[in-house]
Design a protein around this motif. Sequence first.
Motif, short mmCIF file in Angstrom:
data_model
loop_
_atom_site.label_atom_id
_atom_site.label_comp_id
_atom_site.label_asym_id
_atom_site.label_seq_id
_atom_site.Cartn_x
_atom_site.Cartn_y
_atom_site.Cartn_z
N VAL A 30 -7.18 8.99 6.86
CA VAL A 30 -5.86 8.44 6.50
C VAL A 30 -6.02 7.03 5.93
O VAL A 30 -5.38 6.69 4.93
CB VAL A 30 -4.91 8.46 7.71
CG1 VAL A 30 -3.68 7.59 7.47
CG2 VAL A 30 -4.50 9.88 8.02
N LEU A 31 -6.88 6.23 6.54
CA LEU A 31 -7.08 4.87 6.03
C LEU A 31 -7.63 4.89 4.62
O LEU A 31 -7.13 4.18 3.73
CB LEU A 31 -8.03 4.10 6.95
CG LEU A 31 -7.44 3.63 8.28
CD1 LEU A 31 -8.54 3.03 9.14
CD2 LEU A 31 -6.33 2.63 8.05
N PHE A 32 -8.66 5.68 4.36
CA PHE A 32 -9.27 5.69 3.03
C PHE A 32 -8.41 6.41 2.00
O PHE A 32 -8.52 6.12 0.81
CB PHE A 32 -10.65 6.34 3.08
CG PHE A 32 -11.73 5.39 3.51
CD1 PHE A 32 -12.21 4.43 2.65
CD2 PHE A 32 -12.26 5.47 4.79
CE1 PHE A 32 -13.19 3.54 3.06
CE2 PHE A 32 -13.25 4.59 5.20
CZ PHE A 32 -13.71 3.63 4.33
N THR A 33 -7.56 7.32 2.41
CA THR A 33 -6.75 8.08 1.46
C THR A 33 -5.47 7.34 1.07
O THR A 33 -5.11 7.31 -0.11
CB THR A 33 -6.39 9.45 2.05
OG1 THR A 33 -7.59 10.12 2.40
CG2 THR A 33 -5.63 10.29 1.06
N TRP A 34 -4.78 6.75 2.06
CA TRP A 34 -3.48 6.16 1.76
C TRP A 34 -3.40 4.66 2.01
O TRP A 34 -2.81 3.93 1.21
CB TRP A 34 -2.40 6.84 2.59
CG TRP A 34 -2.15 8.25 2.15
CD1 TRP A 34 -1.63 8.66 0.96
CD2 TRP A 34 -2.42 9.43 2.90
NE1 TRP A 34 -1.57 10.03 0.93
CE2 TRP A 34 -2.04 10.53 2.10
CE3 TRP A 34 -2.94 9.66 4.17
CZ2 TRP A 34 -2.18 11.83 2.54
CZ3 TRP A 34 -3.07 10.97 4.60
CH2 TRP A 34 -2.69 12.04 3.79
N VAL A 35 -3.94 4.16 3.08
CA VAL A 35 -3.72 2.76 3.44
C VAL A 35 -4.51 1.82 2.55
O VAL A 35 -3.94 0.89 1.97
CB VAL A 35 -4.05 2.53 4.94
CG1 VAL A 35 -3.90 1.06 5.29
CG2 VAL A 35 -3.15 3.39 5.81
N PHE A 36 -5.82 2.02 2.45
CA PHE A 36 -6.63 1.11 1.65
C PHE A 36 -6.23 1.09 0.17
O PHE A 36 -6.16 0.00 -0.43
CB PHE A 36 -8.11 1.42 1.80
CG PHE A 36 -8.65 1.14 3.18
CD1 PHE A 36 -8.05 0.21 4.02
CD2 PHE A 36 -9.75 1.81 3.66
CE1 PHE A 36 -8.53 -0.04 5.29
CE2 PHE A 36 -10.25 1.57 4.93
CZ PHE A 36 -9.64 0.63 5.75
N PRO A 37 -5.97 2.24 -0.47
CA PRO A 37 -5.50 2.16 -1.87
C PRO A 37 -4.14 1.46 -2.01
O PRO A 37 -3.88 0.84 -3.03
CB PRO A 37 -5.40 3.62 -2.30
CG PRO A 37 -6.36 4.33 -1.44
CD PRO A 37 -6.30 3.63 -0.12
N ALA A 38 -3.31 1.54 -0.99
CA ALA A 38 -2.00 0.91 -1.08
C ALA A 38 -2.10 -0.61 -0.99
O ALA A 38 -1.32 -1.33 -1.64
CB ALA A 38 -1.09 1.43 0.02
N ILE A 39 -3.06 -1.14 -0.23
CA ILE A 39 -3.17 -2.58 -0.09
C ILE A 39 -4.21 -3.19 -1.03
O ILE A 39 -4.33 -4.41 -1.09
CB ILE A 39 -3.50 -2.98 1.36
CG1 ILE A 39 -4.86 -2.45 1.79
CG2 ILE A 39 -2.42 -2.53 2.31
CD1 ILE A 39 -5.34 -2.98 3.11
N ALA A 40 -4.93 -2.37 -1.78
CA ALA A 40 -5.97 -2.88 -2.67
C ALA A 40 -5.45 -3.87 -3.72
O ALA A 40 -6.12 -4.87 -3.99
CB ALA A 40 -6.70 -1.72 -3.35
N PRO A 41 -4.28 -3.66 -4.32
CA PRO A 41 -3.81 -4.63 -5.32
C PRO A 41 -3.52 -6.01 -4.73
O PRO A 41 -3.49 -7.00 -5.46
CB PRO A 41 -2.53 -4.01 -5.86
CG PRO A 41 -2.63 -2.57 -5.57
CD PRO A 41 -3.43 -2.47 -4.32
N TYR A 42 -3.29 -6.08 -3.44
CA TYR A 42 -2.94 -7.35 -2.81
C TYR A 42 -4.16 -8.11 -2.30
O TYR A 42 -4.03 -9.24 -1.84
CB TYR A 42 -1.98 -7.12 -1.65
CG TYR A 42 -0.73 -6.41 -2.10
CD1 TYR A 42 0.23 -7.04 -2.89
CD2 TYR A 42 -0.51 -5.08 -1.76
CE1 TYR A 42 1.36 -6.38 -3.31
CE2 TYR A 42 0.62 -4.40 -2.17
CZ TYR A 42 1.55 -5.06 -2.95
OH TYR A 42 2.67 -4.40 -3.37
N MET A 43 -5.34 -7.51 -2.37
CA MET A 43 -6.55 -8.15 -1.86
C MET A 43 -7.18 -9.00 -2.96
O MET A 43 -7.18 -8.63 -4.13
CB MET A 43 -7.55 -7.10 -1.37
CG MET A 43 -6.99 -6.24 -0.26
SD MET A 43 -6.19 -7.17 1.03
CE MET A 43 -7.47 -7.41 2.15
#
Length: 53
Positions: A30-43
């Motif tokens: 779940v983290l690699f599929t939805w969470v990390f891609p969702a916050i990637a633009p903000y990193m």
Amino acid sequence: MYAAIWRILPGPAAVKALLSLILLAAVVAVLFTWVFPAIAPYMPFNDQTVGGS
């Protein structure tokens, strides 16, 4: 918290260990599929600090 999860899981220790590994794999998926891609633009990892010529 981990003790509470261990108590909630059904079965003997071997089954609980297998279920906890499956639960851990699901959380990582779940983290690699939805969470990390969702916050990637903000990193700030893709921001360049050295300017080009």
